[in-house]
Design an enzyme around this catalytic site. Structure first.
Site, PDB file in Angstrom:
ATOM      1  N   HIS A 139      46.481 -50.344  46.250  1.00  0.00           N
ATOM      2  CA  HIS A 139      46.175 -49.501  45.770  1.00  0.00           C
ATOM      3  C   HIS A 139      45.085 -50.292  43.938  1.00  0.00           C
ATOM      4  O   HIS A 139      44.349 -51.520  44.564  1.00  0.00           O
ATOM      5  CB  HIS A 139      47.649 -50.630  44.498  1.00  0.00           C
ATOM      6  CG  HIS A 139      48.564 -49.745  44.792  1.00  0.00           C
ATOM      7  ND1 HIS A 139      49.240 -49.679  46.280  1.00  0.00           N
ATOM      8  CD2 HIS A 139      49.349 -48.613  43.953  1.00  0.00           C
ATOM      9  CE1 HIS A 139      50.423 -49.088  46.402  1.00  0.00           C
ATOM     10  NE2 HIS A 139      50.923 -48.164  45.089  1.00  0.00           N
ATOM     11  N   ASN A 170      43.512 -57.257  50.047  1.00  0.00           N
ATOM     12  CA  ASN A 170      44.241 -56.669  49.143  1.00  0.00           C
ATOM     13  C   ASN A 170      46.222 -57.560  49.075  1.00  0.00           C
ATOM     14  O   ASN A 170      46.339 -57.821  48.336  1.00  0.00           O
ATOM     15  CB  ASN A 170      45.343 -55.252  50.405  1.00  0.00           C
ATOM     16  CG  ASN A 170      46.544 -54.508  49.738  1.00  0.00           C
ATOM     17  OD1 ASN A 170      46.690 -54.119  48.669  1.00  0.00           O
ATOM     18  ND2 ASN A 170      47.411 -53.825  50.607  1.00  0.00           N
ATOM     19  N   ASP A 272      28.378 -56.988  33.596  1.00  0.00           N
ATOM     20  CA  ASP A 272      26.472 -56.849  34.076  1.00  0.00           C
ATOM     21  C   ASP A 272      26.021 -56.824  35.292  1.00  0.00           C
ATOM     22  O   ASP A 272      25.417 -55.758  35.815  1.00  0.00           O
ATOM     23  CB  ASP A 272      25.402 -57.781  33.945  1.00  0.00           C
ATOM     24  CG  ASP A 272      25.413 -57.862  32.214  1.00  0.00           C
ATOM     25  OD1 ASP A 272      25.899 -56.553  31.472  1.00  0.00           O
ATOM     26  OD2 ASP A 272      25.214 -58.752  31.438  1.00  0.00           O
ATOM     27  N   GLU A 275      27.709 -53.398  36.635  1.00  0.00           N
ATOM     28  CA  GLU A 275      27.078 -52.373  36.516  1.00  0.00           C
ATOM     29  C   GLU A 275      25.771 -52.386  37.085  1.00  0.00           C
ATOM     30  O   GLU A 275      24.825 -51.105  37.016  1.00  0.00           O
ATOM     31  CB  GLU A 275      26.466 -52.930  35.012  1.00  0.00           C
ATOM     32  CG  GLU A 275      28.072 -52.854  34.084  1.00  0.00           C
ATOM     33  CD  GLU A 275      27.438 -52.843  32.259  1.00  0.00           C
ATOM     34  OE1 GLU A 275      26.368 -52.807  32.367  1.00  0.00           O
ATOM     35  OE2 GLU A 275      28.879 -51.964  31.956  1.00  0.00           O
ATOM     36  N   ASP A 281      28.425 -48.319  33.332  1.00  0.00           N
ATOM     37  CA  ASP A 281      28.308 -48.827  32.113  1.00  0.00           C
ATOM     38  C   ASP A 281      29.784 -49.104  31.399  1.00  0.00           C
ATOM     39  O   ASP A 281      30.208 -47.867  31.291  1.00  0.00           O
ATOM     40  CB  ASP A 281      27.343 -47.807  31.523  1.00  0.00           C
ATOM     41  CG  ASP A 281      27.590 -48.540  29.707  1.00  0.00           C
ATOM     42  OD1 ASP A 281      28.091 -50.204  30.002  1.00  0.00           O
ATOM     43  OD2 ASP A 281      27.552 -48.032  28.384  1.00  0.00           O
ATOM     44  N   GLN A 291      29.298 -55.934  23.549  1.00  0.00           N
ATOM     45  CA  GLN A 291      29.146 -56.150  25.400  1.00  0.00           C
ATOM     46  C   GLN A 291      28.380 -57.404  25.848  1.00  0.00           C
ATOM     47  O   GLN A 291      28.111 -57.536  27.048  1.00  0.00           O
ATOM     48  CB  GLN A 291      28.356 -54.484  25.675  1.00  0.00           C
ATOM     49  CG  GLN A 291      29.581 -53.069  25.819  1.00  0.00           C
ATOM     50  CD  GLN A 291      28.645 -52.112  26.730  1.00  0.00           C
ATOM     51  OE1 GLN A 291      29.092 -52.035  27.233  1.00  0.00           O
ATOM     52  NE2 GLN A 291      29.253 -51.059  25.599  1.00  0.00           N
ATOM     53  N   GLU A 295      29.690 -59.793  28.467  1.00  0.00           N
ATOM     54  CA  GLU A 295      29.190 -58.789  29.049  1.00  0.00           C
ATOM     55  C   GLU A 295      28.678 -59.675  30.829  1.00  0.00           C
ATOM     56  O   GLU A 295      28.279 -59.423  31.860  1.00  0.00           O
ATOM     57  CB  GLU A 295      28.873 -57.319  30.177  1.00  0.00           C
ATOM     58  CG  GLU A 295      29.309 -56.376  29.105  1.00  0.00           C
ATOM     59  CD  GLU A 295      28.976 -54.737  29.642  1.00  0.00           C
ATOM     60  OE1 GLU A 295      27.956 -54.175  29.594  1.00  0.00           O
ATOM     61  OE2 GLU A 295      30.032 -53.394  29.301  1.00  0.00           O
TER      62      GLU A 295
HETATM   63 MN    MN Z   1      47.677 -54.190  46.824  1.00  0.00          MN
HETATM   64 MN    MN Z   2      29.201 -52.029  29.605  1.00  0.00          MN
END
Ligand code: MN
Ligand code: MN
Length: 301
Positions: A139, A170, A272, A275, A281, A291, A295
């Site tokens: 998930h 997981n 960062d 990203e 972003d 940010q 970030e």
């Molecule tokens: Mn899971």
């Molecule tokens: Mn950002």
């Protein structure tokens, strides 16, 4: 005359029978239901469009609900939002909000299924796309984050919320972070969370060290990495405006490798970094000044 009185009697009987229906007095057959009522959990409705908290922090890839945007297709499931990639057969990212009222007593529904909201001409990844189970059906928005109603929990089992995840990733590392969010951050410390979770790259190492790029005859891409960004705020209102330079943000990148260590903390990184790896972003609705601070920081709490 005779006709009218018969009609009156008929009406009288109807009124009497409807009174009986509304009457709460206990009939013998109702006693069991009263003393042993069925468990009813009042459902928490998904946020409406006007207060769409699932993407309050932004839309990391500018996904749209346009079918032509097949590699970055926006699907709002109410309880979370998804950017879906048709040709990779998996999401790019999933975004959701967690408050204590999202936690209830609904059992895990386990009703993994094709998402019926996919465009009809697209291939619908199914639970059997994952057999013979070298990877877990992992998930993004966890089942345990959506236990306020059957509908909420069931929504997390749409296959568009599922990625091919190495079992030890997981069930241990990733699960430990999910549990930390629920047990510590929300339940013990009184926070609400904005979580954006996604994947990138192709090729994972599943059960028995099996290296795999795709499942289901190439229709489901196995990601190389899973990432998650968690914005931690004290319970309150006006959430976006409360994100500040000192707001705790936990970011992780974990390899989709069954040999992964179990401590999620050792996989922390900056927003960062995520990203740069994804081209997205994240937290784009937060001011760029804030940010740039939150970030760049790697959580160390
Ligand atoms: Mn899971
Ligand atoms: Mn950002």
């Amino acid at each position: 005359m005779k006709k009218i009185s018969f009609y009156s009697l008929f009406l009288f009987l109807i009124i009497l029978s409807s009174c009986k229906k509304d009457n709460t007095s206990v009939l013998p057959t109702d006693i069991k239901a009263i003393t042993n009522p069925p468990i009813v959990v009042s459902p928490v409705a998904p946020p409406t469009a006007a207060t769409d908290s699932t993407m309050l922090m932004g839309n990391p890839s500018n996904a749209t609900a346009n079918e032509a945007d097949f590699s970055n297709y926006l699907m709002k499931e109410g309880y979370y939002s998804v950017s879906y990639n048709r040709d990779l057969g998996r999401s790019n990212w999933v975004s959701w909000h967690v408050v204590t009222t999202d936690y209830g007593s609904v059992a895990r529904q386990d009703d993994f299924r094709v998402n019926p909201n996919l465009p009809s001409s697209w291939y619908g990844v199914t639970p059997s796309s994952f057999s013979p189970y070298v990877f877990d059906k992992g998930h993004m928005c966890p089942s345990a984050d959506r236990t306020s109603s059957i509908e909420a929990n069931s929504s997390t089992f749409l296959m568009t919320n599922i990625v091919a995840q190495a079992p030890n990733n997981n069930q241990r590392t990733w699960a430990n972070l999910e549990n930390y969010c629920r047990d510590s951050l929300v339940n013990r410390l009184g926070n609400e969370l904005y979580i954006i979770s996604g994947v990138y790259g192709e090729g994972g190492i599943g059960n028995n060290g099996v290296v795999t790029n795709t499942l289901d005859n190439g229709r489901v891409s196995v990601p190389a990495y899973l990432w998650k960004v968690i914005v931690v705020l004290k319970n309150g209102n006006n959430d976006l405006n409360r994100v500040a330079n000192n707001t705790r943000v936990i970011s992780v990148v974990m390899p989709n490798d069954n040999n992964i260590g179990s401590d999620w903390r050792s996989y922390r990184t900056s927003v960062d970094f995520i990203e740069q790896a994804t081209g997205y972003d994240v937290l784009s609705k937060v001011s760029t000044a804030i940010q740039s601070v939150i970030e760049a920081r790697v959580d160390n709490q």
